[in-house]
Design a protein around this motif. Structure first.
Motif, PDB file in Angstrom:
ATOM      1  N   ASN A 229     -37.855 -20.602  44.441  1.00 26.82           N
ATOM      2  CA  ASN A 229     -37.758 -22.111  45.078  1.00 26.82           C
ATOM      3  C   ASN A 229     -39.128 -22.930  44.057  1.00 26.82           C
ATOM      4  OD1 ASN A 229     -36.023 -21.456  46.663  1.00 26.82           O
ATOM      5  ND2 ASN A 229     -37.055 -20.949  48.391  1.00 26.82           N
ATOM      6  N   ALA A 230     -39.917 -22.389  43.952  1.00 26.52           N
ATOM      7  CA  ALA A 230     -41.060 -23.226  43.132  1.00 26.52           C
ATOM      8  C   ALA A 230     -40.723 -23.537  41.973  1.00 26.52           C
ATOM      9  CB  ALA A 230     -42.443 -22.630  43.218  1.00 26.52           C
ATOM     10  N   VAL A 231     -40.299 -22.700  41.111  1.00 23.66           N
ATOM     11  CA  VAL A 231     -39.520 -22.907  39.779  1.00 23.66           C
ATOM     12  C   VAL A 231     -38.407 -23.757  39.957  1.00 23.66           C
ATOM     13  CG1 VAL A 231     -38.418 -21.728  37.893  1.00 23.66           C
ATOM     14  CG2 VAL A 231     -40.557 -20.833  38.709  1.00 23.66           C
ATOM     15  N   GLN A 232     -37.513 -23.706  40.762  1.00 26.30           N
ATOM     16  CA  GLN A 232     -36.302 -24.736  40.786  1.00 26.30           C
ATOM     17  C   GLN A 232     -36.752 -25.935  41.114  1.00 26.30           C
ATOM     18  OE1 GLN A 232     -33.650 -23.978  44.433  1.00 26.30           O
ATOM     19  NE2 GLN A 232     -31.884 -24.249  42.913  1.00 26.30           N
ATOM     20  N   GLU A 234     -39.988 -27.374  40.430  1.00 28.17           N
ATOM     21  CA  GLU A 234     -40.633 -27.880  39.250  1.00 28.17           C
ATOM     22  C   GLU A 234     -39.768 -28.243  38.188  1.00 28.17           C
ATOM     23  OE1 GLU A 234     -44.444 -28.647  37.455  1.00 28.17           O
ATOM     24  OE2 GLU A 234     -43.806 -28.154  39.806  1.00 28.17           O
ATOM     25  N   MET A 235     -38.617 -27.647  38.029  1.00 31.43           N
ATOM     26  CA  MET A 235     -37.472 -28.052  37.131  1.00 31.43           C
ATOM     27  C   MET A 235     -37.104 -29.701  37.274  1.00 31.43           C
ATOM     28  SD  MET A 235     -37.041 -25.742  34.768  1.00 31.43           S
ATOM     29  CE  MET A 235     -35.310 -26.375  33.923  1.00 31.43           C
ATOM     30  N   LEU A 236     -37.087 -30.154  38.712  1.00 31.01           N
ATOM     31  CA  LEU A 236     -36.795 -31.344  38.771  1.00 31.01           C
ATOM     32  C   LEU A 236     -37.964 -32.242  38.888  1.00 31.01           C
ATOM     33  CD1 LEU A 236     -33.813 -30.847  41.697  1.00 31.01           C
ATOM     34  CD2 LEU A 236     -33.541 -31.057  39.145  1.00 31.01           C
ATOM     35  N   VAL A 237     -39.046 -31.762  39.311  1.00 31.90           N
ATOM     36  CA  VAL A 237     -40.285 -32.511  39.212  1.00 31.90           C
ATOM     37  C   VAL A 237     -40.627 -33.013  37.730  1.00 31.90           C
ATOM     38  CG1 VAL A 237     -42.839 -32.529  39.551  1.00 31.90           C
ATOM     39  CG2 VAL A 237     -41.302 -31.604  41.211  1.00 31.90           C
ATOM     40  N   ARG A 238     -40.238 -32.082  36.665  1.00 31.48           N
ATOM     41  CA  ARG A 238     -40.617 -32.293  35.405  1.00 31.48           C
ATOM     42  C   ARG A 238     -39.208 -32.727  34.426  1.00 31.48           C
ATOM     43  NH1 ARG A 238     -44.465 -27.457  32.890  1.00 31.48           N
ATOM     44  NH2 ARG A 238     -45.436 -26.983  34.901  1.00 31.48           N
ATOM     45  N   ARG A 239     -38.103 -33.289  35.409  1.00 31.64           N
ATOM     46  CA  ARG A 239     -36.889 -33.672  34.779  1.00 31.64           C
ATOM     47  C   ARG A 239     -37.083 -34.579  33.558  1.00 31.64           C
ATOM     48  NH1 ARG A 239     -31.779 -35.114  37.678  1.00 31.64           N
ATOM     49  NH2 ARG A 239     -33.099 -34.698  39.465  1.00 31.64           N
ATOM     50  N   GLU A 240     -38.080 -35.449  33.485  1.00 34.03           N
ATOM     51  CA  GLU A 240     -38.160 -36.277  32.367  1.00 34.03           C
ATOM     52  C   GLU A 240     -38.891 -35.634  31.111  1.00 34.03           C
ATOM     53  OE1 GLU A 240     -36.885 -39.014  32.417  1.00 34.03           O
ATOM     54  OE2 GLU A 240     -36.521 -38.879  34.665  1.00 34.03           O
ATOM     55  N   ALA A 294     -47.484 -23.902  38.401  1.00 30.65           N
ATOM     56  CA  ALA A 294     -48.668 -24.631  38.279  1.00 30.65           C
ATOM     57  C   ALA A 294     -49.330 -24.386  36.750  1.00 30.65           C
ATOM     58  CB  ALA A 294     -49.799 -24.304  39.393  1.00 30.65           C
ATOM     59  N   ALA A 295     -49.085 -23.076  36.253  1.00 28.30           N
ATOM     60  CA  ALA A 295     -49.922 -22.758  34.939  1.00 28.30           C
ATOM     61  C   ALA A 295     -48.882 -22.944  33.750  1.00 28.30           C
ATOM     62  CB  ALA A 295     -50.177 -21.322  35.307  1.00 28.30           C
ATOM     63  N   ALA A 296     -47.742 -22.716  33.949  1.00 26.68           N
ATOM     64  CA  ALA A 296     -46.580 -22.742  32.893  1.00 26.68           C
ATOM     65  C   ALA A 296     -46.452 -23.977  32.209  1.00 26.68           C
ATOM     66  CB  ALA A 296     -45.280 -22.101  33.309  1.00 26.68           C
ATOM     67  N   THR A 297     -46.505 -23.972  30.744  1.00 25.37           N
ATOM     68  CA  THR A 297     -46.225 -25.112  30.092  1.00 25.37           C
ATOM     69  C   THR A 297     -44.718 -25.501  30.302  1.00 25.37           C
ATOM     70  OG1 THR A 297     -45.663 -23.942  28.046  1.00 25.37           O
ATOM     71  CG2 THR A 297     -48.010 -24.524  28.369  1.00 25.37           C
ATOM     72  N   ASP A 298     -44.379 -26.827  29.671  1.00 25.63           N
ATOM     73  CA  ASP A 298     -42.847 -27.026  29.709  1.00 25.63           C
ATOM     74  C   ASP A 298     -42.108 -26.273  28.895  1.00 25.63           C
ATOM     75  OD1 ASP A 298     -43.573 -29.454  31.072  1.00 25.63           O
ATOM     76  OD2 ASP A 298     -43.537 -30.676  29.205  1.00 25.63           O
ATOM     77  N   GLU A 299     -42.484 -25.680  27.873  1.00 22.40           N
ATOM     78  CA  GLU A 299     -41.715 -24.637  27.109  1.00 22.40           C
ATOM     79  C   GLU A 299     -41.471 -23.435  27.556  1.00 22.40           C
ATOM     80  OE1 GLU A 299     -39.279 -23.951  23.984  1.00 22.40           O
ATOM     81  OE2 GLU A 299     -40.127 -25.646  24.447  1.00 22.40           O
ATOM     82  N   GLU A 300     -42.770 -22.857  28.376  1.00 17.70           N
ATOM     83  CA  GLU A 300     -42.461 -21.695  28.921  1.00 17.70           C
ATOM     84  C   GLU A 300     -41.699 -21.791  30.304  1.00 17.70           C
ATOM     85  OE1 GLU A 300     -47.101 -20.095  28.089  1.00 17.70           O
ATOM     86  OE2 GLU A 300     -46.630 -20.959  29.784  1.00 17.70           O
ATOM     87  N   LEU A 301     -41.696 -22.705  31.021  1.00 19.19           N
ATOM     88  CA  LEU A 301     -40.966 -22.988  31.953  1.00 19.19           C
ATOM     89  C   LEU A 301     -39.474 -23.098  31.431  1.00 19.19           C
ATOM     90  CD1 LEU A 301     -40.872 -23.349  35.097  1.00 19.19           C
ATOM     91  CD2 LEU A 301     -40.787 -25.918  34.654  1.00 19.19           C
ATOM     92  N   TYR A 302     -38.943 -23.935  30.748  1.00 22.57           N
ATOM     93  CA  TYR A 302     -37.688 -24.048  30.308  1.00 22.57           C
ATOM     94  C   TYR A 302     -36.977 -22.800  29.763  1.00 22.57           C
ATOM     95  CZ  TYR A 302     -33.475 -26.321  28.711  1.00 22.57           C
ATOM     96  OH  TYR A 302     -32.088 -26.507  28.518  1.00 22.57           O
ATOM     97  N   THR A 303     -38.099 -22.049  28.709  1.00 18.12           N
ATOM     98  CA  THR A 303     -37.479 -21.034  28.367  1.00 18.12           C
ATOM     99  C   THR A 303     -37.165 -19.653  29.195  1.00 18.12           C
ATOM    100  OG1 THR A 303     -38.599 -21.418  26.265  1.00 18.12           O
ATOM    101  CG2 THR A 303     -38.163 -18.915  26.583  1.00 18.12           C
TER     102      THR A 303
END
Length: 444
Positions: A229-232, A234-240, A294-303
């Motif tokens: 749920n947190a990852v999901q 965060e994907m919308l929080v970091r939408r831009e 909280a620790a993942a970079t944009d690239e790590e999260l999206y990958t």
């Protein structure tokens, strides 16, 4: 299962939308064996002589012929004047004396060997669902894509091929294919001797999705659910920051999002599907790989998300020649899970987005009919006979299950298993019981 199908026409209107043998018996058996041998040698000729059947090609599969066939079907079984189309199917022929496994994947043609085919050393007929793949007319009226129309397609195929194969027939399929065989059984209960349906959803009341909500509150461990749920979120929080990656991945494949109304809406739709897709295909041990937002970079999260269920609902994948026919059926009859996503309320932009019409071109959209699924669910629970349902404990599609009747019908749940449930994934006791039942149903 050999019962009258008297209700089929009515429903069409509603849904329009080992003892020793004596010596004489031994002599007969030998004669029958000679006749069977002759029958096997001319099976191609006998197939070609059947009305509506055309042999497209024949290949070898495991030492037995695999026939690619077409079968001429009315576009609309209520109005034959609307024309015909050629429905694709295959026949893996072993013996006219062997059982027949009648299979549909529910989508385009798949001839993969089903596990009950192997279990029974059976023939297998595989059918492409109407209006999927190339089994459709040049001009499609999507109102003719209904569960009754497909059941009637299959009924005509069974009636025709039963003239060659008179042993027991068992219908099977997984997911939408399992659903399709259940619908076939409901409308034409005299066709098949049994049905074995894998991970077949039963959305009896489309507006009531509390079972799905409860599934996502209880599946796996609390820690895994919270992490997903947190990852999901965060994907919308970091939408831009993440949307450009989504757009680049889509552009690299030539994808567009006119149906959904743009890349931003398509991105949100994909994120909403993330947790569902994780449990559908993933395993509990995959929970250990979920990144810490909280620790993942944009690239790590999206990958990570891209490798664990981020679907791209592009025009090219949801149109008439791809998955569009499924979403049309979901919108009009099969139903869908309209989840609440309470943990995402303040980061969603499109609250009415998560429904099948969103991904369809305008001409394929439709209005939902409440009656068909409720009727199917009630019939299975009260009148279905010799039906078996197998589900996966961790599979979202298995959350809303069919309830089998008391008429030699059964339900099994495979522990810690997703949408790929098979007999070997059941407990040893359940597997033995299920396989014994299937063999009994197939016995002459």
């Amino acid at each position: 299962m050999r019962r009258s199908a008297i209700t089929a026409a009515i429903l069409a209107a509603l849904f329009t939308g080992s003892a020793a043998l004596p010596a004489t018996a031994t002599a007969v058996t030998a004669a029958e064996a000679d006749a069977t041998s002759a029958t096997e040698s001319d099976i191609g000729d006998r197939l070609a002589a059947l009305p509506g059947v055309k042999i497209v090609s024949v290949a070898d599969k495991g030492g037995f012929p695999l026939y690619a066939l077409t079968f001429t079907q009315p576009v609309d079984h209520r109005d034959p004047a609307k024309g015909t189309f050629e429905q694709r199917l295959t026949l893996w022929h072993k013996s006219t004396a062997a059982p027949v496994v009648f299979y549909t994947g529910g989508y385009a043609l798949s001839s993969s060997t089903r596990e009950i085919t192997t279990l029974l050393d059976a023939n297998q007929i595989s059918v492409e669902h109407r209006f999927f793949g190339s089994s459709r007319p040049e001009q499609v009226d999507w109102k003719d894509l209904t569960i009754w129309q497909e059941a009637t397609d299959e009924h005509r195929i069974v009636e025709t091929l039963r003239t060659l194969y008179q042993a027991k027939w068992l219908g099977t399929g997984a997911s939408k294919g399992g659903m399709t065989q259940v619908y076939h059984e409901r409308f034409y209960p005299a066709d098949l001797d049994a049905v074995v349906a894998y991970v077949a959803p039963n959305d009896a009341v489309n507006q009531d999705d509390h079972v799905y909500e409860e599934f996502f509150r209880t599946v796996g461990t609390p820690e895994c659910r919270a992490a997903l749920n947190a990852v999901q979120r965060e994907m919308l929080v970091r939408r831009e920051a993440l949307l450009p990656r989504f757009e680049a991945a889509a552009a690299a494949k030539g994808y567009t999002f006119a149906n959904l109304g743009g890349a931003d809406r398509a991105y949100e739709f994909a994120v909403l599907d993330q947790v569902w897709n994780f449990w559908q295909s993933g395993k509990p041990e995959n929970c250990a790989t979920i990144p810490d937002p909280a620790a993942a970079t944009d690239e790590e999260l999206y990958t990570w998300v891209s490798a664990n269920g981020l679907s791209i609902y592009a025009d090219q994948r949801q149109g008439p020649a791809a998955n569009g026919p499924y979403y049309h059926q979901a919108a009009t009859q099969l139903g869908w899970a309209d989840l609440k996503f309470r943990h995402l309320r303040d980061v969603r932009r499109y609250p009415d987005l998560y429904q099948p019409n969103s991904v369809l071109p305008e001409e394929m959209r439709g209005r939902h009919q409440a009656l068909p699924m409720l009727d199917i669910s009630t019939w299975v629970a009260t009148r279905g006979r010799q039906m078996m349902f197998l589900y996966g404990q961790n599979d979202p599609w298995s959350a809303e299950k069919f309830t089998p009747s008391t008429f030699d019908s059964h339900l099994y749940v495979a522990p810690d298993t997703n949408h790929s449930t098979l007999l070997p994934k059941l407990t040893a006791e359940d597997r033995a019981a299920a396989e014994a039942t299937i063999r009994r149903w197939a016995a002459s």
